[in-house]
Write a protein that holds these residues in place. Structure first.
Motif, mmCIF file in Angstrom:
data_model
loop_
_atom_site.group_PDB
_atom_site.id
_atom_site.type_symbol
_atom_site.label_atom_id
_atom_site.label_comp_id
_atom_site.label_asym_id
_atom_site.label_seq_id
_atom_site.Cartn_x
_atom_site.Cartn_y
_atom_site.Cartn_z
ATOM 1 N N ALA A 167 0.837 -1.201 0.000
ATOM 2 C CA ALA A 167 0.000 0.000 0.000
ATOM 3 C C ALA A 167 0.873 1.252 0.000
ATOM 4 O O ALA A 167 0.562 2.249 -0.668
ATOM 5 N N ALA A 168 1.982 1.210 0.731
ATOM 6 C CA ALA A 168 2.864 2.363 0.796
ATOM 7 C C ALA A 168 3.532 2.605 -0.554
ATOM 8 O O ALA A 168 3.703 3.741 -0.986
ATOM 9 N N ILE A 169 3.893 1.510 -1.227
ATOM 10 C CA ILE A 169 4.533 1.661 -2.537
ATOM 11 C C ILE A 169 3.546 2.256 -3.526
ATOM 12 O O ILE A 169 3.892 3.108 -4.351
ATOM 13 N N GLU A 170 2.301 1.843 -3.419
ATOM 14 C CA GLU A 170 1.264 2.423 -4.295
ATOM 15 C C GLU A 170 1.127 3.913 -4.041
ATOM 16 O O GLU A 170 0.863 4.686 -4.948
ATOM 17 N N ALA A 171 1.347 4.309 -2.792
ATOM 18 C CA ALA A 171 1.233 5.723 -2.458
ATOM 19 C C ALA A 171 2.459 6.525 -2.880
ATOM 20 O O ALA A 171 2.490 7.742 -2.709
ATOM 21 N N GLY A 172 3.486 5.842 -3.398
ATOM 22 C CA GLY A 172 4.630 6.573 -3.916
ATOM 23 C C GLY A 172 5.872 6.516 -3.049
ATOM 24 O O GLY A 172 6.847 7.210 -3.325
ATOM 25 N N VAL A 173 5.872 5.708 -2.008
ATOM 26 C CA VAL A 173 7.065 5.585 -1.167
ATOM 27 C C VAL A 173 8.033 4.626 -1.848
ATOM 28 O O VAL A 173 7.620 3.600 -2.373
ATOM 29 N N ARG A 174 9.291 5.006 -1.887
ATOM 30 C CA ARG A 174 10.304 4.143 -2.509
ATOM 31 C C ARG A 174 11.439 3.904 -1.522
ATOM 32 O O ARG A 174 11.779 4.807 -0.759
ATOM 33 N N PRO A 175 12.030 2.738 -1.552
ATOM 34 C CA PRO A 175 13.199 2.513 -0.707
ATOM 35 C C PRO A 175 14.308 3.513 -1.026
ATOM 36 O O PRO A 175 14.529 3.855 -2.188
ATOM 37 N N GLY A 176 14.967 3.998 0.004
ATOM 38 C CA GLY A 176 16.017 4.992 -0.203
ATOM 39 C C GLY A 176 15.571 6.404 0.122
ATOM 40 O O GLY A 176 16.395 7.301 0.254
ATOM 41 N N MET A 177 14.255 6.610 0.230
ATOM 42 C CA MET A 177 13.739 7.944 0.566
ATOM 43 C C MET A 177 14.097 8.298 2.004
ATOM 44 O O MET A 177 14.309 7.430 2.837
ATOM 45 N N THR A 178 14.143 9.586 2.278
ATOM 46 C CA THR A 178 14.308 10.001 3.668
ATOM 47 C C THR A 178 12.958 9.916 4.369
ATOM 48 O O THR A 178 11.916 9.791 3.732
ATOM 49 N N ARG A 179 13.026 9.978 5.702
ATOM 50 C CA ARG A 179 11.798 9.899 6.479
ATOM 51 C C ARG A 179 10.813 10.987 6.074
ATOM 52 O O ARG A 179 9.626 10.741 5.870
ATOM 53 N N ARG A 180 11.363 12.201 5.893
ATOM 54 C CA ARG A 180 10.507 13.339 5.579
ATOM 55 C C ARG A 180 9.794 13.135 4.245
ATOM 56 O O ARG A 180 8.594 13.352 4.118
ATOM 57 N N ALA A 181 10.576 12.681 3.236
ATOM 58 C CA ALA A 181 9.990 12.488 1.908
ATOM 59 C C ALA A 181 8.925 11.406 1.954
ATOM 60 O O ALA A 181 7.859 11.530 1.337
ATOM 61 N N ALA A 182 9.223 10.325 2.700
ATOM 62 C CA ALA A 182 8.268 9.228 2.769
ATOM 63 C C ALA A 182 6.987 9.678 3.461
ATOM 64 O O ALA A 182 5.879 9.346 3.026
ATOM 65 N N ALA A 200 5.843 12.659 3.517
ATOM 66 C CA ALA A 200 5.129 13.567 2.617
ATOM 67 C C ALA A 200 4.337 12.773 1.585
ATOM 68 O O ALA A 200 3.224 13.121 1.224
ATOM 69 N N ALA A 201 4.936 11.670 1.092
ATOM 70 C CA ALA A 201 4.262 10.883 0.064
ATOM 71 C C ALA A 201 3.070 10.142 0.646
ATOM 72 O O ALA A 201 2.080 9.928 -0.031
ATOM 73 N N CYS A 202 3.197 9.732 1.886
ATOM 74 C CA CYS A 202 2.160 8.880 2.461
ATOM 75 C C CYS A 202 1.980 9.246 3.934
ATOM 76 O O CYS A 202 2.543 8.591 4.815
ATOM 77 N N PRO A 203 1.216 10.304 4.208
ATOM 78 C CA PRO A 203 1.172 10.820 5.584
ATOM 79 C C PRO A 203 0.543 9.851 6.573
ATOM 80 O O PRO A 203 0.875 9.883 7.752
#
Lengths: 275, 593
Positions: free
Chosen positions: B87-102, B104-107
C-alpha cells in the motif's frame, strides 16, 4: 628477587624481538613483499598495547625534543599547535618522527612547502600526500584525510573556521590521527612556541648557512607550567639535532658574532661558479 | 492461514532432459527458503506484539492483524526507507527515501524502525519450522535459509514435494508466507526462490542468464551479515561492495548475468580481482569450491555447562563472550579460521537444539557472541510464543564445522603491516572523489636547477614524470629552505649607501648588501616571518653568490645567481632567506623557516 629480574629481562627481550620482527614485516610490506601468514597472532594487539600502558598508542618524537613532551612521546589522536619562528621545519620534523616506518602523512594548506627540505628531514615521498584543501569541499576533504592518514599536517595558510578545527580534532581523536597545525584557530592539546636564536655559518661574503639554534617552549595538557629546550634546526644535514654539550656556553655570545661586521672577509670574496 | 503454492512450482523453468556437464558438477543442489520483506514483517510483528501488550493491560480487545495491502507500512533504518508495504509503494514511497519524503508521500503510513537483533531472533522461528522438514539448515542472513536438497528431497519423495512441505510447515508453525527455490548452487536457488521455481539439474546457468545484472546484489557472497549491522566483521580484508560492482558492470555494458557469464573467467579475474571472479563463477551457475577444509586430529569444541539454566535473553550475552573467546583461542592456536559454526544447546529435558551459521571469511569473537545471543533469544522467544516447549537451556556448545587455514584472513603476524597504506589509500581516493583529481598530490623527484623545479607535484595515482638526470651544477647545499615560493616575491637589495646591489658578470657582488626591501605584498609566509612589504630590513650576514648558468650554449640561456642572506626581521629575530638575481632583479626563492 633474582627470578623477578630474570622474568622482566625475558619479557623485555621478547618485546624487543617482537618489535624487530614487526619492523621487518612493515618494511617488507612497504617494498611489496608478501608474507605468508599461516597463523593468527593472538597478541598482535597486546604488543602495541604493551607500548601504550593504557594511555593510547604513543608516537615517537625527535630525540632532542623528548624532554618537552609528557612521557617523552605524543599520544596518537592528539593535536599539537606550533607558533613562532621555524614552524615549517618543526612541523616537518615532528611529522617525520611520528609517521615512523608505516604511517602515511598528509599535508594540507602549505602551497609553498619546500619538498626537498621535507625529504631531507626524512619524510618518505612514497607515504606523503599534499592537498591544497581549498574550494567548496574543504571540510569533507580534510575530514577524509583525518580519518585515513596517520599524521595530518595543517599549514598556516589554511585559515580554518574554529568549528571545522574542533570537528577535525574529534575525528582525529577517534581515528588515532596525530594533528600538527601551524597557528590553528582553536585550542590544541600541546602548543609549541619556537624562537630563533640565530644562524651559524654565514659570514660577510663568505660561508653558507649551516645551522640555526632554536629555543622551543612547550605548554598544554600534561605539562605543569611550561618546558623548554634548545635544539639545532636545521642541522647541517637538514635534520633536527641536540645542541652539542660544549656549545651551549657560547650560545649567548654567538648571535653577536654574526651581527658584528668583519670587513676582512670583504677582501677575499670567494666566487663559486657553476656552469 | 491457507497454504499457497505458486502455480509454476512444479513446472520446471527449463524443459527437456537435464544435461549435466562437467562444469556444473561442482554446484550442490541447494534449497533456498526466503521470506520476502523479512525486516518489514519482523518490525510489524514487534509492533503488533506491543499493541497486544498495551491492549492486554487495558483489557481492550486485541487489534486485528494488519494487512500490508490495505495499511501502508514503512520501515526505516537510519532515517532511510529500506522497505515499504504494498500500500505504501502504491502511495509513492520508494526505498532509499528520507523519512521526511516518505511521510510527505504517504502521511497516514505506519512508520517502523528496523531492529536487526530482533529480525535475527525472530527468524529463528522460521528456521525451526524448516527444521521440522529437513535437517542441516544454514542461516545465511535473516530472511534467507540455505540447505542441501539432495537428502531431504529423497526423504520427502521429490523436490516439488519437499518445497510444498516447507511452505506448509512455515505457514503452519509461524504464520508467515515463505518462498522456496531449488537449483544447483546457492545463487540460482536464491533467485529461483523469488518466483518459487525448481530449476532442473544442470540448467542453473541457463536459468540465471536472462536475469538483470542487478540481481547480483542478492548474491550469497561478500560482506556477510556481520557484527551490529556493519557490512562484515572482516571488513578490512573484504572490500567488495556489491552495489558498486553492479554499477561498474552496468557502465561497462554488461546488463545481464548471461553477459557476465559469457566473459572468459581468466580475464574477469585479471581485470576485477578475486571477489568479482567469485561473482562470475556464481553467475555461471557454479559454486565456489569450499575452502580447503581442514580436519584437525582432535575435533574442536567449546562447551559450557550453565549452573543457572538460561531462561532470560539478557543472560545469553553474559555466557556468550567467554565461550566465544575460548573457541577463538583454540582456533588461533591451530592457525585456523572458522567459516561455518554450529551452535548446540541442550535443555533441561535432555533434548538438543542446534543451528548452523555460515560466514564468508573468518568469524571474529564479536560475530560469534552475536550469533549465540541471537540464537538463544530466538529459542527463548519461541518458547514464550508457545512453540514447542524447550525448557531452560543448561548447556551450550560451539562446534566449528568448516575450518580453513587462516591464510589471508589472518592479521599481520607482528604488527599491522600494510593496513596503514590501505587506510590511507581509501582516504585519498575519497578526497579525490570529492574535490577532483588535483586535490591530492604526491611529490615526484624530477630534478632541476631551481628548488621549485626539483620536485614536481603530480596527482595521486597518476603517472609520475620521468626523472631528468643531472648533473645539476650549482645545487644548493644542505640545509635547504623549508619554504620555497611558487611565485617568487620581488625584493630590492641595497648597499650601505642606498645603491642597488647587483651580481657582476664575473659572479661577484657589486657591493656588500646592507638592506633588504620587500617590494610587493603577497607571500603570506614572508609576512609571518616578519618581512612585510614596503619596509627595509638590515642584512646581518651574506654569503658569496652562486652563479647558475642555465643553457648558456643556446640563445635562450639565462644566467642567475643565488645568495644566502641573514636579515633582522621586524620581530628582531634573525631570518635567513635565499635570494635569486636574474637580469639585475632580485627575488626571494626560499625562506628558511
Amino acid at each position: 628477587m633474582g627470578t623477578a629480574l630474570q622474568i622482566e629481562d625475558r619479557e623485555q627481550r621478547l618485546s624487543r624481538a617482537r618489535a624487530a620482527l614487526g619492523a621487518a614485516e612493515r618494511s617488507a610490506a612497504r617494498w611489496g613483499g608478501r608474507i605468508d601468514r599461516t597463523a593468527l597472532q593472538p597478541s598482535a594487539r597486546s604488543v602495541s598495547e604493551a607500548a601504550d600502558d593504557g594511555l593510547g598508542t604513543r608516537l615517537p618524537v625527535p630525540g632532542p625534543l623528548q624532554t618537552l613532551f609528557p612521557r617523552g612521546s605524543l599520544r596518537a589522536g592528539s593535536s599539537v599547535a606550533l607558533e613562532g619562528a621555524a614552524s615549517t621545519s618543526l612541523l616537518l620534523s615532528l611529522a617525520v618522527a611520528a609517521a615512523g616506518e608505516d604511517s602515511w602523512c598528509a599535508i594540507a594548506g602549505m602551497p609553498d612547502l619546500g619538498l626537498r627540505s621535507a625529504m631531507d628531514a626524512g619524510l618518505d615521498p612514497c607515504r606523503l600526500a599534499l592537498t591544497a584543501a581549498d574550494g567548496e569541499q574543504r571540510p569533507q576533504v580534510l575530514s577524509a584525510l583525518a580519518d585515513g592518514v596517520g599524521v595530518l599536517v595543517l599549514g598556516p595558510d589554511l585559515d580554518l573556521a574554529p568549528a571545522l578545527w574542533r570537528n577535525l580534532l574529534g575525528r582525529a581523536r577517534t581515528a588515532d590521527t596525530l594533528v600538527l597545525a601551524a597557528a590553528p584557530p582553536g585550542r590544541a592539546d600541546l602548543t609549541l612556541r619556537a624562537a630563533a636564536q640565530g644562524w651559524v655559518g654565514l659570514g660577510q661574503g663568505s660561508g653558507r648557512l649551516r645551522r640555526r639554534r632554536l629555543e622551543i617552549t612547550a605548554e598544554g595538557r600534561g605539562i605543569a607550567g611550561h618546558r623548554s629546550a634548545e635544539v639545532l634546526l636545521p642541522q647541517v644535514d637538514g635534520m633536527l639535532a641536540a645542541v652539542p654539550a660544549g656549545a651551549s656556553a657560547g650560545a649567548a655570545a654567538r648571535p653577536a658574532a654574526v651581527s658584528e661586521r668583519r670587513p676582512a672577509m670583504q677582501l677575499l670574496p670567494s666566487v663559486r661558479r657553476a656552469g | 492461514m491457507s497454504v499457497h503454492v505458486p502455480a509454476d512450482l512444479h513446472a520446471p523453468a527449463a524443459a527437456g532432459p537435464a544435461a549435466v556437464d562437467a562444469t556444473t558438477a561442482r554446484a550442490t543442489r541447494t534449497v533456498a527458503v526466503t521470506v520476502p520483506d523479512w525486516p518489514l514483517l519482523a518490525a510489524l510483528d514487534r509492533h503488533q506484539r506491543r499493541l497486544e501488550a498495551a491492549a492486554g493491560e487495558e483489557d481492550a480487545p486485541a487489534p486485528a492483524p494488519l494487512d500490508l495491502a490495505a495499511v501502508p507500512v514503512i520501515l526505516l533504518d537510519q532515517h532511510r526507507v529500506t522497505h515499504a508495504g504494498t500500500a505504501a509503494i502504491e502511495a509513492g514511497v520508494r526505498p532509499g527515501m528520507t523519512r521526511r519524503a516518505a511521510r510527505a508521500a504517504c502521511p497516514e503510513a505506519l512508520v517502523l524502525e528496523a531492529d536487526r537483533e530482533q529480525e535475527t531472533a525472530l527468524f529463528e522461528l522460521v528456521a525451526a519450522a524448516v527444521d521440522t522438514i529437513a535437517a542441516g539448515v544454514d542461516v545465511l542472513r535473516p530472511g534467507v535459509l540455505l540447505m542441501s536438497a539432495r537428502g531431504p528431497a529423497r526423504h520427502q519423495g521429490g523436490e516439488g514435494r519437499l518445497a510444498e512441505r516447507i511452505l506448509d510447515a512455515v505457514a503452519e508453525l509461524t504464520g508467515w508466507d515463505c518462498a522456496v527455490g531449488i537449483a544447483d548452487g546457492p545463487f540460482a536457488a536464491l533467485l529461483a526462490s523469488g518466483p518459487g521455481r525448481i530449476v532442473h539439474e544442470g540448467r542453473s546457468g541457463e536459468y540465471l542468464a536472462p536475469h538483470p545484472i542487478a540481481a547480483l546484489r542478492s548474491a550469497p557472497v561478500g560482506p556477510g551479515w556481520g557484527h551490529r549491522g556493519q557490512p562484515s566483521a572482516t571488513r578490512d580484508q573484504r572490500r567488495l561492495d556489491l552495489a558498486e560492482t553492479v554499477d561498474l558492470l552496468q557502465r561497462l555494458g554488461i546488463t545481464t548475468l548471461g553477459d557476465l557469464a559469457a566473459l572468459p573467467s581468466a580475464a574477469v579475474a585479471d581485470r576485477f580481482g578475486p571477489d568479482v571472479a567469485t561473482l562470475h563463477l556464481l553467475a555461471r551457475g557454479q559454486e565456489p569450491a569450499p575452502p580447503a577444509a581442514h580436519h584437525p586430529t582432535q575435533p574442536l569444541l567449546a562447551e559450557t555447562t550453565l549452573e543457572t539454566p538460561l531462561v532470560r535473553t539478557d543472560q545469553a550475552a553474559f555466557i556468550a563472550r567467554p565461550l566465544a573467546e575460548q573457541l577463538h583461542t583454540m582456533l588461533v592456536e591451530r592457525g585456523l579460521v572458522c567459516t561455518r559454526l554450529r551452535i548446540v544447546a541442550r535443555t533441561e529435558g535432555g533434548e538438543e537444539m542446534e543451528r548452523t551459521w555460515r560466514h564468508d571469511g573468518a568469524l571474529t569473537v564479536a560475530d560469534v557472541v552475536d550469533r549465540i545471543r541471537w540464537q538463544c533469544d530466538g529459542w527463548i522467544t519461541r518458547a514464550r510464543l508457545g512453540g514447542p516447549a524447550t525448557g531452560a537451556i543448561t548447556r551450550i556448545g560451539l562446534h566449528p564445522l568448516q575450518l580453513a587455514p587462516a591464510g589471508e584472513n589472518a592479521p599481520a603476524l607482528w604488527g599491522s603491516a600494510g593496513e596503514a597504506a590501505q587506510r590511507a589509500s581509501r582516504a585519498l581516493a575519497r578526497a579525490q572523489g570529492l574535490a577532483g583529481e588535483e586535490a591530492v598530490q604526491v611529490p615526484a623527484l624530477v630534478g632541476g636547477r631551481l628548488l621549485a623545479d626539483e620536485v614536481a607535484l603530480v596527482p595521486w595515482r597518476s603517472e609520475k614524470p620521468e626523472r631528468r638526470e643531472g648533473p645539476w651544477p650549482g645545487t644548493l647545499p644542505r640545509p635547504v629552505p623549508a619554504t620555497v615560493f611558487r611565485e617568487r616575491p620581488s625584493v630590492r637589495l641595497e648597499d650601505a649607501a642606498g645603491e642597488p646591489v647587483v651580481v657582476t658578470a664575473r659572479g661577484l657582488l657589486s657591493s656588500a648588501p646592507a638592506r633588504l626591501q620587500v617590494l610587493a605584498p603577497g607571500a603570506s609566509a614572508l609576512q609571518r616571518a616578519g618581512l612585510r612589504a614596503g619596509s627595509g630590513y638590515p642584512v646581518l650576514a651574506h654569503g658569496a653568490p652562486t652563479v647558475l648558468d642555465e643553457r648558456w650554449w643556446t640563445p635562450g640561456g639565462t644566467r642567475a645567481a643565488r645568495l644566502q642572506l641573514v636579515v633582522r626581521a621586524a620581530s628582531a629575530e634573525e631570518t635567513a632567506v635565499l635570494a635569486l638575481s636574474r637580469t639585475g632583479d632580485w627575488t626571494l626563492e626560499g625562506l628558511y623557516d
